[in-house]
Scaffold this motif. Structure first.
Motif, short mmCIF file in Angstrom:
data_model
loop_
_atom_site.label_atom_id
_atom_site.label_comp_id
_atom_site.label_asym_id
_atom_site.label_seq_id
_atom_site.Cartn_x
_atom_site.Cartn_y
_atom_site.Cartn_z
N LEU A 32 0.50 -1.47 0.09
CA LEU A 32 0.21 -0.32 0.03
C LEU A 32 1.10 1.48 0.23
O LEU A 32 0.19 2.63 -0.67
N PHE A 33 2.09 1.32 0.48
CA PHE A 33 3.04 2.66 0.41
C PHE A 33 4.14 2.52 -0.49
O PHE A 33 4.92 3.26 -0.20
N GLU A 34 3.52 1.33 -1.26
CA GLU A 34 5.20 1.38 -2.29
C GLU A 34 5.23 2.34 -3.12
O GLU A 34 6.61 3.03 -3.48
N SER A 35 3.75 2.89 -3.69
CA SER A 35 4.16 4.17 -4.35
C SER A 35 4.38 5.57 -4.17
O SER A 35 5.29 6.83 -4.16
N ILE A 36 3.83 6.10 -2.75
CA ILE A 36 4.50 7.12 -2.54
C ILE A 36 5.74 6.65 -1.64
O ILE A 36 6.55 7.66 -1.70
N THR A 37 6.38 5.33 -1.25
CA THR A 37 7.12 5.73 -0.66
C THR A 37 8.69 5.93 -1.82
O THR A 37 10.24 6.28 -1.39
N GLN A 38 8.05 5.23 -3.33
CA GLN A 38 9.17 5.60 -4.24
C GLN A 38 9.63 6.56 -4.28
O GLN A 38 10.86 6.78 -4.55
N ALA A 39 9.03 7.50 -4.29
CA ALA A 39 9.07 8.95 -4.83
C ALA A 39 10.06 9.35 -4.15
O ALA A 39 10.94 10.52 -4.31
N PHE A 41 12.14 7.30 -1.85
CA PHE A 41 13.23 6.48 -1.41
C PHE A 41 13.29 5.19 -3.01
O PHE A 41 13.30 4.09 -2.85
N PRO A 42 13.76 6.05 -3.90
CA PRO A 42 13.74 4.66 -5.70
C PRO A 42 14.71 3.77 -4.87
O PRO A 42 14.58 2.84 -5.75
N ARG A 43 15.64 3.50 -4.70
CA ARG A 43 16.43 2.16 -4.43
C ARG A 43 16.11 1.93 -2.56
O ARG A 43 15.75 2.25 -2.16
N ASN A 44 16.00 0.70 -2.79
CA ASN A 44 15.23 -0.22 -1.60
C ASN A 44 14.12 0.38 -1.33
O ASN A 44 13.83 0.63 0.22
N THR A 45 13.52 0.24 -1.31
CA THR A 45 12.06 1.35 -1.77
C THR A 45 11.24 0.54 -0.56
O THR A 45 11.35 0.17 0.60
N ARG A 46 11.21 -0.99 -0.54
CA ARG A 46 10.95 -2.25 0.59
C ARG A 46 11.33 -2.48 1.77
O ARG A 46 10.91 -1.58 3.06
N GLN A 47 13.34 -1.87 1.48
CA GLN A 47 13.27 -1.11 3.23
C GLN A 47 13.08 -0.32 3.98
O GLN A 47 12.96 0.23 4.79
N ASN A 48 12.69 1.02 2.97
CA ASN A 48 12.55 1.79 4.11
C ASN A 48 10.78 1.87 4.07
O ASN A 48 10.61 3.33 4.53
N ALA A 84 10.26 15.46 2.63
CA ALA A 84 10.12 16.33 1.23
C ALA A 84 10.92 16.09 0.68
O ALA A 84 11.42 16.41 -0.87
N GLY A 85 12.50 16.38 2.43
CA GLY A 85 13.72 17.05 1.32
C GLY A 85 14.14 15.19 0.80
O GLY A 85 14.55 16.05 -0.94
N ASN A 86 13.55 14.19 0.28
CA ASN A 86 14.21 12.82 -0.48
C ASN A 86 13.62 13.02 -1.65
O ASN A 86 13.88 12.98 -3.01
N VAL A 87 12.15 13.38 -1.29
CA VAL A 87 11.21 13.35 -2.75
C VAL A 87 12.05 14.56 -3.74
O VAL A 87 11.98 14.68 -4.65
N ALA A 88 12.14 15.96 -3.06
CA ALA A 88 12.34 16.88 -3.59
C ALA A 88 14.11 16.46 -4.26
O ALA A 88 14.78 16.90 -5.28
N ARG A 89 14.72 15.39 -3.51
CA ARG A 89 16.18 15.24 -4.10
C ARG A 89 16.10 15.04 -4.73
O ARG A 89 16.86 13.83 -6.26
N ASN A 90 15.81 13.80 -5.63
CA ASN A 90 14.98 12.49 -6.35
C ASN A 90 14.31 12.33 -7.38
O ASN A 90 13.92 12.08 -8.18
N ARG A 91 14.02 13.87 -7.23
CA ARG A 91 12.98 14.22 -8.56
C ARG A 91 13.91 14.50 -10.20
O ARG A 91 14.77 14.76 -9.75
#
Length: 91
Positions: A32-39, A41-48, A84-91
């Protein structure tokens, strides 16, 4: 009739339980959290997903207790800024 302080305390308890429940849901239904977390943490999403679930559970439980509520609120602000910082950095 409850006082204003009692209303705020009850609201903080409900918010804390809701946050803790959401945190636990990360472990029960991580997909359920895969898509939102991937934004964020694109790497190691499941761990995050699991890490975020642990953080949210801890912050939620800390919000329930008056002694730790203020520290939990500060922690929640820092956690949201970190996400928020991680989302901004990974865009």
């Amino acid at each position: 009739m409850p006082s204003e302080g009692q209303k705020q305390s009850r609201g903080a308890q409900i918010a804390g339980l809701a946050l803790a429940g959401t945190g636990l849901a990360h472990f029960a239904r991580p997909e359920l959290f895969e898509s939102i977390t991937q934004a964020a943490f694109p790497r190691n999403t499941r761990q995050n997903i699991y890490i975020n679930g642990g953080i949210e559970t801890a912050l939620g439980l800390a919000l329930v207790t008056p002694k730790t509520r203020r520290l939990a609120a500060v922690g929640a602000i820092g956690y949201v800024a970190y996400l928020a910082g991680n989302v901004a950095r990974n865009r």
